[in-house]
Design a protein around this motif. Sequence first.
Motif, PDB file in Angstrom:
ATOM      1  N   ILE A 152      -6.975  27.064  71.084  1.00 33.46           N
ATOM      2  CA  ILE A 152      -6.752  26.421  69.852  1.00 33.46           C
ATOM      3  C   ILE A 152      -5.622  25.221  69.888  1.00 33.46           C
ATOM      4  O   ILE A 152      -5.893  24.043  69.589  1.00 33.46           O
ATOM      5  CB  ILE A 152      -6.656  27.167  68.760  1.00 33.46           C
ATOM      6  CG1 ILE A 152      -7.848  28.240  68.457  1.00 33.46           C
ATOM      7  CG2 ILE A 152      -6.129  26.564  67.450  1.00 33.46           C
ATOM      8  CD1 ILE A 152      -7.514  29.189  67.530  1.00 33.46           C
ATOM      9  N   GLY A 153      -4.737  25.693  70.690  1.00 25.03           N
ATOM     10  CA  GLY A 153      -3.566  24.718  70.820  1.00 25.03           C
ATOM     11  C   GLY A 153      -3.933  23.310  71.432  1.00 25.03           C
ATOM     12  O   GLY A 153      -3.496  22.306  71.352  1.00 25.03           O
ATOM     13  N   THR A 154      -4.870  23.619  72.623  1.00 26.31           N
ATOM     14  CA  THR A 154      -5.372  22.445  73.388  1.00 26.31           C
ATOM     15  C   THR A 154      -6.130  21.628  72.466  1.00 26.31           C
ATOM     16  O   THR A 154      -6.027  20.455  72.280  1.00 26.31           O
ATOM     17  CB  THR A 154      -6.112  22.978  74.743  1.00 26.31           C
ATOM     18  OG1 THR A 154      -5.241  23.793  75.256  1.00 26.31           O
ATOM     19  CG2 THR A 154      -6.644  21.704  75.510  1.00 26.31           C
ATOM     20  N   GLN A 155      -7.071  22.070  71.475  1.00 24.91           N
ATOM     21  CA  GLN A 155      -8.121  21.482  70.752  1.00 24.91           C
ATOM     22  C   GLN A 155      -7.015  20.489  69.834  1.00 24.91           C
ATOM     23  O   GLN A 155      -7.431  19.537  69.452  1.00 24.91           O
ATOM     24  CB  GLN A 155      -8.867  22.382  69.942  1.00 24.91           C
ATOM     25  CG  GLN A 155      -9.862  23.146  70.657  1.00 24.91           C
ATOM     26  CD  GLN A 155     -10.730  23.873  69.988  1.00 24.91           C
ATOM     27  OE1 GLN A 155     -10.636  25.030  69.989  1.00 24.91           O
ATOM     28  NE2 GLN A 155     -11.874  23.113  69.082  1.00 24.91           N
ATOM     29  N   LEU A 156      -5.866  21.073  69.243  1.00 18.61           N
ATOM     30  CA  LEU A 156      -5.062  20.446  68.437  1.00 18.61           C
ATOM     31  C   LEU A 156      -4.266  19.487  69.089  1.00 18.61           C
ATOM     32  O   LEU A 156      -3.584  18.760  68.269  1.00 18.61           O
ATOM     33  CB  LEU A 156      -4.350  21.531  67.578  1.00 18.61           C
ATOM     34  CG  LEU A 156      -5.017  22.403  66.569  1.00 18.61           C
ATOM     35  CD1 LEU A 156      -4.029  23.613  66.375  1.00 18.61           C
ATOM     36  CD2 LEU A 156      -5.362  21.627  65.513  1.00 18.61           C
ATOM     37  N   GLY A 157      -4.104  19.343  70.382  1.00 13.09           N
ATOM     38  CA  GLY A 157      -3.245  18.429  71.214  1.00 13.09           C
ATOM     39  C   GLY A 157      -1.897  18.958  70.932  1.00 13.09           C
ATOM     40  O   GLY A 157      -1.269  17.676  70.766  1.00 13.09           O
ATOM     41  N   VAL A 158      -1.262  20.048  70.692  1.00 10.46           N
ATOM     42  CA  VAL A 158       0.184  20.286  70.577  1.00 10.46           C
ATOM     43  C   VAL A 158       0.705  20.654  71.725  1.00 10.46           C
ATOM     44  O   VAL A 158       0.099  21.238  72.627  1.00 10.46           O
ATOM     45  CB  VAL A 158       0.332  21.260  69.273  1.00 10.46           C
ATOM     46  CG1 VAL A 158      -0.358  20.784  68.160  1.00 10.46           C
ATOM     47  CG2 VAL A 158      -0.349  22.860  69.842  1.00 10.46           C
ATOM     48  N   ASP A 159       2.092  20.755  71.882  1.00 11.71           N
ATOM     49  CA  ASP A 159       3.057  21.182  72.956  1.00 11.71           C
ATOM     50  C   ASP A 159       3.254  22.689  72.871  1.00 11.71           C
ATOM     51  O   ASP A 159       3.498  23.287  73.755  1.00 11.71           O
ATOM     52  CB  ASP A 159       4.155  20.499  72.956  1.00 11.71           C
ATOM     53  CG  ASP A 159       4.047  18.948  72.908  1.00 11.71           C
ATOM     54  OD1 ASP A 159       3.643  18.360  74.065  1.00 11.71           O
ATOM     55  OD2 ASP A 159       4.088  18.254  72.156  1.00 11.71           O
ATOM     56  N   PHE A 160       3.122  23.229  71.551  1.00 12.00           N
ATOM     57  CA  PHE A 160       3.695  24.438  71.455  1.00 12.00           C
ATOM     58  C   PHE A 160       2.892  24.809  70.133  1.00 12.00           C
ATOM     59  O   PHE A 160       2.407  24.169  69.131  1.00 12.00           O
ATOM     60  CB  PHE A 160       5.247  24.757  70.834  1.00 12.00           C
ATOM     61  CG  PHE A 160       6.327  24.369  71.853  1.00 12.00           C
ATOM     62  CD1 PHE A 160       6.684  25.357  72.869  1.00 12.00           C
ATOM     63  CD2 PHE A 160       6.647  22.973  71.902  1.00 12.00           C
ATOM     64  CE1 PHE A 160       7.455  24.813  73.683  1.00 12.00           C
ATOM     65  CE2 PHE A 160       7.393  22.585  72.877  1.00 12.00           C
ATOM     66  CZ  PHE A 160       7.912  23.432  73.785  1.00 12.00           C
ATOM     67  N   ILE A 161       2.338  26.383  70.230  1.00 14.41           N
ATOM     68  CA  ILE A 161       1.662  27.074  69.217  1.00 14.41           C
ATOM     69  C   ILE A 161       2.233  28.344  68.689  1.00 14.41           C
ATOM     70  O   ILE A 161       2.547  29.068  69.721  1.00 14.41           O
ATOM     71  CB  ILE A 161      -0.031  27.080  69.444  1.00 14.41           C
ATOM     72  CG1 ILE A 161      -0.566  27.449  68.386  1.00 14.41           C
ATOM     73  CG2 ILE A 161      -0.172  28.003  70.617  1.00 14.41           C
ATOM     74  CD1 ILE A 161      -2.134  27.414  68.584  1.00 14.41           C
ATOM     75  N   ILE A 162       2.198  28.846  67.560  1.00 10.89           N
ATOM     76  CA  ILE A 162       2.854  29.898  67.133  1.00 10.89           C
ATOM     77  C   ILE A 162       1.707  30.953  66.421  1.00 10.89           C
ATOM     78  O   ILE A 162       1.008  30.390  65.612  1.00 10.89           O
ATOM     79  CB  ILE A 162       4.021  29.775  66.221  1.00 10.89           C
ATOM     80  CG1 ILE A 162       5.014  28.993  66.922  1.00 10.89           C
ATOM     81  CG2 ILE A 162       4.474  31.056  65.653  1.00 10.89           C
ATOM     82  CD1 ILE A 162       6.314  28.698  66.155  1.00 10.89           C
TER      83      ILE A 162
END
Length: 554
Positions: free
Chosen positions: A96-106
């Motif tokens: 999901i973090g990759t899909q959102l294009g983020v550096d960190f996910i919580i």
Amino acid sequence: MKKVPQRSIKLSSLILLFIFIFCSLTYADNMLKVAVLPFQINSSENLDYLKKGILDMLTSRISVEGKVVVLENKLVSDVLSQINESPTTEEAIRKIGTQLGVDFIISGSLTKIGDSVSIDAKMFDLKEKKSVTSLFATSKGMDNVIPEVSEFALKANSRITGKPYSVYSSPHPPPLPTASEEASAFMSEFLVPKKGKGPSSDTGSEFVMSGDPLGLKKGFWKSQRLDFGIKGIAVGDVDGDGKKETVVIDKNSIYIYRYSEDRLALIKKIKGKKSDNYLSLDVADINKNGISEIFVTNLVDTRLDSFVIEFQKGDFVKIETGINYFFKVIETSKNGSMLLSQKAGLDGIFYGSVTQLVWKDNKYMEEKNIPLPKGAIVYGFNLIDVDKDGKEEIVLIDNYDNLKVFSNSGELMWKSDEIYGGTKNFLTKYPAGTKPVDSLEGLETRLYLQNRILLQNRKGENAVVVAKNIPGAGKLFERTRMYKNSEIYSFTWDGLGLSEDWRTKKIPGYVADFQIKDINNDGKDRLVVGIIQTSSDALFGSDKSYILVYELMN
């Protein structure tokens, strides 16, 4: 006036537009992006307000203008809506973090069963492909939930930005995040510090019970969580730099920390063997070379294998090993720091007298016996002139957790009505002719090792400071001791006996060890307490610890 050609105006406009777009893209690329997944709530109650409150708090605490941005909840929800079920595995969360294009996910969850509440959260670094910040905490009721989430957010912000965080609450806390009316009311109750003197903790609790005659209403500092169970804590200059370090042991490792920017920074870990069982830790400059030695009492099966570590030529090295001594350093009212010892017999249990060790001819040597009441051992006592008659009395906690005062001739002067002390640190004794194997577990006898008794000189009075670990439901089993809360007490002699001066409010958890030392090198001694955090899975999981530092009045 000379007319500017229309073509030049268009060209200039295009250049400015290009610069604006380029700068905007560069600015956006430099921003670190964080996604916070909605916390999974496991409860029979409707706690939607709490889910929103946690999300708003994390967003508020982690966001840094121009540097860190937390994705809008709608963007996260749109991606989650395309998934049939909530992501629970690390692989699914990273996807999901990759899909959102983020550096960190919580991601996290909160479970409430009756009055028991547990919260579990992790932040993943998508570039380093690992969990970089985590939180697991349990409590009775909701009191500690928001403070724990707040500290987790500060840790996450620190990990993302590379800047240290403070666990002291600011006298002017940041604005509460916008949330539903119920969530805002909930967070206001637990985030706004209560009025009081001095620095406060997350919850703003005062230091001592109300009505304290000395006015010791000070706050406390709480360290980051330590992912092991503390067995001993000591403070001293162990590397010869003129500043004190904080040394901690667990079952078979030594951790050396330096207090820096409101955190304990680990500067050295010395790992022992799996067979090691560290029983006690002390720090003192007994050989008088300006560097404090580290004394570790170590038991391997029924054999003592104690050792001494000292900082030499840029590293911590063992200068004495294989020692058949139980070690203990006490701070006395007349002689200062004294290194005490007691030998072990063939069964690994205390044997012979308690003796003072001194440094002589480049080794530790027995100098004199310390006369003690019958049954007393090297642990759980101190020599303090409580009545200021020029002679040191023996203050000890016996095997039944009674606090006692004996004259230097061995006469009982006073005994407490209440119990103090309480420990989970023990030696195991097996019947003669047997060996410590699992089949004999029911035959073993446990000898519990009482905690320290400390001296604090306050306004000319020699105060006695002791810990009290409070059983969760009494001493149900001698072989399994469970302590839910704890307190620290201070006593002075009133002519008839020890009279209570102050006590801390109840501390959630078990006091493993404590000291009165200058932990942050500002010239002021403080009460330094090593706490093992109690939790619902303590019998089955690994222990977690933290260090509390209370400010004292002289």
